[in-house]
Each structure stands twice: as structure tokens, then as C-alpha cells.
Design an enzyme around this catalytic site. Sequence first.
Site, PDB file in Angstrom:
ATOM      1  N   HIS A  37       2.399  -8.345   0.211  1.00 47.82           N
ATOM      2  CA  HIS A  37       1.302  -9.295   0.450  1.00 47.82           C
ATOM      3  C   HIS A  37       1.739 -10.716   0.049  1.00 47.82           C
ATOM      4  O   HIS A  37       1.446 -11.683   0.755  1.00 47.82           O
ATOM      5  CB  HIS A  37       0.067  -8.929  -0.385  1.00 47.82           C
ATOM      6  CG  HIS A  37      -0.518  -7.583  -0.095  1.00 47.82           C
ATOM      7  ND1 HIS A  37      -0.454  -6.540  -0.984  1.00 47.82           N
ATOM      8  CD2 HIS A  37      -1.211  -7.110   0.984  1.00 47.82           C
ATOM      9  CE1 HIS A  37      -1.091  -5.492  -0.474  1.00 47.82           C
ATOM     10  NE2 HIS A  37      -1.544  -5.802   0.714  1.00 47.82           N
ATOM     11  N   LYS A 149       4.825  -3.960   8.451  1.00 48.70           N
ATOM     12  CA  LYS A 149       4.566  -2.656   7.822  1.00 48.70           C
ATOM     13  C   LYS A 149       3.538  -1.850   8.634  1.00 48.70           C
ATOM     14  O   LYS A 149       3.691  -0.653   8.823  1.00 48.70           O
ATOM     15  CB  LYS A 149       4.072  -2.901   6.394  1.00 48.70           C
ATOM     16  CG  LYS A 149       3.429  -1.734   5.705  1.00 48.70           C
ATOM     17  CD  LYS A 149       4.460  -0.717   5.313  1.00 48.70           C
ATOM     18  CE  LYS A 149       3.926   0.385   4.426  1.00 48.70           C
ATOM     19  NZ  LYS A 149       2.575   0.819   4.629  1.00 48.70           N
TER      20      LYS A 149
HETATM   21  P1  AMP Z   1      -3.392  -4.165   3.422  1.00 45.63           P
HETATM   22  O1  AMP Z   1      -3.839  -4.766   2.138  1.00 45.63           O
HETATM   23  O2  AMP Z   1      -2.696  -2.860   3.274  1.00 45.63           O
HETATM   24  O3  AMP Z   1      -4.451  -4.168   4.486  1.00 45.63           O
HETATM   25  O4  AMP Z   1      -2.258  -5.144   3.982  1.00 45.63           O
HETATM   26  C1  AMP Z   1      -2.527  -6.509   4.202  1.00 45.63           C
HETATM   27  C2  AMP Z   1      -1.403  -7.106   5.004  1.00 45.63           C
HETATM   28  O5  AMP Z   1      -0.183  -6.986   4.245  1.00 45.63           O
HETATM   29  C3  AMP Z   1      -1.145  -6.348   6.320  1.00 45.63           C
HETATM   30  O6  AMP Z   1      -0.869  -7.302   7.343  1.00 45.63           O
HETATM   31  C4  AMP Z   1       0.044  -5.500   6.002  1.00 45.63           C
HETATM   32  O7  AMP Z   1       0.828  -5.191   7.130  1.00 45.63           O
HETATM   33  C5  AMP Z   1       0.804  -6.394   5.050  1.00 45.63           C
HETATM   34  N1  AMP Z   1       1.735  -5.596   4.239  1.00 45.63           N
HETATM   35  C6  AMP Z   1       1.445  -4.466   3.534  1.00 45.63           C
HETATM   36  N2  AMP Z   1       2.562  -3.973   2.968  1.00 45.63           N
HETATM   37  C7  AMP Z   1       3.585  -4.799   3.318  1.00 45.63           C
HETATM   38  C8  AMP Z   1       4.993  -4.815   3.065  1.00 45.63           C
HETATM   39  N3  AMP Z   1       5.574  -3.878   2.330  1.00 45.63           N
HETATM   40  N4  AMP Z   1       5.719  -5.822   3.584  1.00 45.63           N
HETATM   41  C9  AMP Z   1       5.126  -6.787   4.356  1.00 45.63           C
HETATM   42  N5  AMP Z   1       3.814  -6.830   4.635  1.00 45.63           N
HETATM   43  C10 AMP Z   1       3.049  -5.847   4.134  1.00 45.63           C
END
Ligand code: AMP
Length: 285
Positions: A37, A149
Amino acid sequence: MLVESCPQKTWQHVTAARQRGLLTGCVPTMGALHQGHVSLMQRARTECGYVTATIFVNPTQFGPQEDFSKYPRTLQADLQLCEQAGVDLVFTPQADQMYVADAETTVQVGRLTTVLEGAHRPGHFDGVTTVVAKLLMITQPHKAYFGQKDFQQQLVVRRMVRDLNIPVEIVTCPIIREPDGLAMSSRNRYLSVAERQTAVALSRALRLAADLCSQPAAVPAEVERQMRQMLLQTPGLELQYAVLADPDTLQPLPERVLSGARAVGLIAARVGSTRLIDNLLLSFG
Ligand code: AMP
């Protein structure tokens, strides 16, 4: 850094920034923030004059049997990470501030949401596209940042934005991994020590796929077979899918592909009760 839970006030803060001529960026998240994030926020910080992060565990994208109620909520630590990443405004609504009880409108993307994650998580993408459309409306970004991701998610969001003429540029950022290759995820904190060891099999299988694809005359079905075999032989891992697909449409690859053809390897698996996903862009030798 401002922290705001009211949609209208958030809209007003961003409107004021836009009136000052600033380029606005938005990083939507569900909190339980990690370096993945943070990388999105840092990218937004370098490209935009005003950065909003959103933290909202969106109930409508979780299925009835999924982990909505136990999804990790770590707001104080999250706010510290946002501050360190140089975020200007954090939008942290409650569910009743995002959804009126008698809402009748949702946003639904078609075929792209019927495969892979969409097939395993019925209704998931309707929840995602509806909340992302709302978040974009509230935070008015010139640019919105998503992680590779969630490969299918960024494709679906791109399609929605294109089809609905939403005036925002979608930026997809690389996957941030642990030193052993495990893709960072808020859900990794559910893993026991033993499960954490098992979980590395997803990224290993994708590396194997990348090696196999790079060899001359590689055949997609054979690469898939070997990737699956490796995962099926991993004790404690329950495979949901492991496929190679077209990186624009997520449709299966043809039987034979030309040298230089692009693909994406996508995996979903359960390790214990934790559902993990990972992917890797591939190119054929
Ligand atoms: P989430 O909180 O899981 O909904 O993720 C929020 C954003 O962070 C989304 O666009 C995810 O794809 C991105 N994200 C989550 N994990 C990663 C990671 N390991 N590397 C890059 N972006 C990520």
C-alpha cells in the site's frame, strides 16, 4: 494530514485542492496497510500535488462465507503509515456513510468479472466496482493508484472507467513482495508460521511458469500443467486455480503462441483458512 470520515467534507477538501490547481491522486485501500500500500502512496506522492488515501473495509465485496468481520482493522498504525508516505487526506468512512439503506444503484462490469476471482467470489466485483465508482466520485482524483497484486481488479476498474467515461487515469503499480517472494497482503497476517512457509509456493510456481515460458517453443498448456503440479504437490495448500491467460482479456491462451507473446500467470489457493492470490506477467521465448 487531514483525517475525514464524511464524504461531503472529503469532496470539499479535494475540490479546494483542485481549485488551487493541484493534480489530485487517490489510493483506495481496505486498511491493514503494508509496504505494498505504501508503494502506491509514494508513487501518488511523486506524481500528484494532493494525495488522498481511502481506508474502508467495504462490506459489499465480501461474500457471506468470507472474512469481512475478522478482516484486520489497524487504523492507528495505518494513519501513521499514511502520514509517513506524505498523504494529505485520509478518507475513513463508516459503512453507513458510504451506503444509504435503500440504495438501488450498483455498477456492474460484464464478461471480465465472470472468470477467475469473479467465478470463485460471486458478487465480489459488483461490490468492488460500485465502491470504487463512489470513492472516485468523492475523492475526484486525476489519477487513481491500484496494485498489480489484484490483477483482475485493476483490469475491471480500467474497463469501468473507460466504459463510463470517468475522467481519471488508472495507474497500476508493481507487486511488492517479501524477501522470499510472497506477495505482501493484509491477509498474510492470518498465516501461522507453518502456513507462512507453505504460502511461498504461489510465487515459486509463478517463477517456474516464467522460466518455462521463456524457453523456445514453450506451450501454454504444458506450462500450466507444471505450475499446477507443483502447487498440487504442496502439502497444506488447496489450489483454486492456476492459469495462464491473456493479460488484457483474461481469456485462455491459444494452443500455440508466438515468440514474444505476453501472458499473465494467475493463482488462487487456500493455505489453512486463508485465501491467497498472486500473479506474474510472462513473456514467451
Ligand atoms: P486492499 O487494501 O487489499 O484492498 O489493497 C489496496 C490496494 O493495494 C489495491 O490496489 C491492491 O492491489 C494494492 N496492493 C495490495 N497488496 C499489494 C502489494 N503486495 N503490492 C502492490 N500493491 C498491493
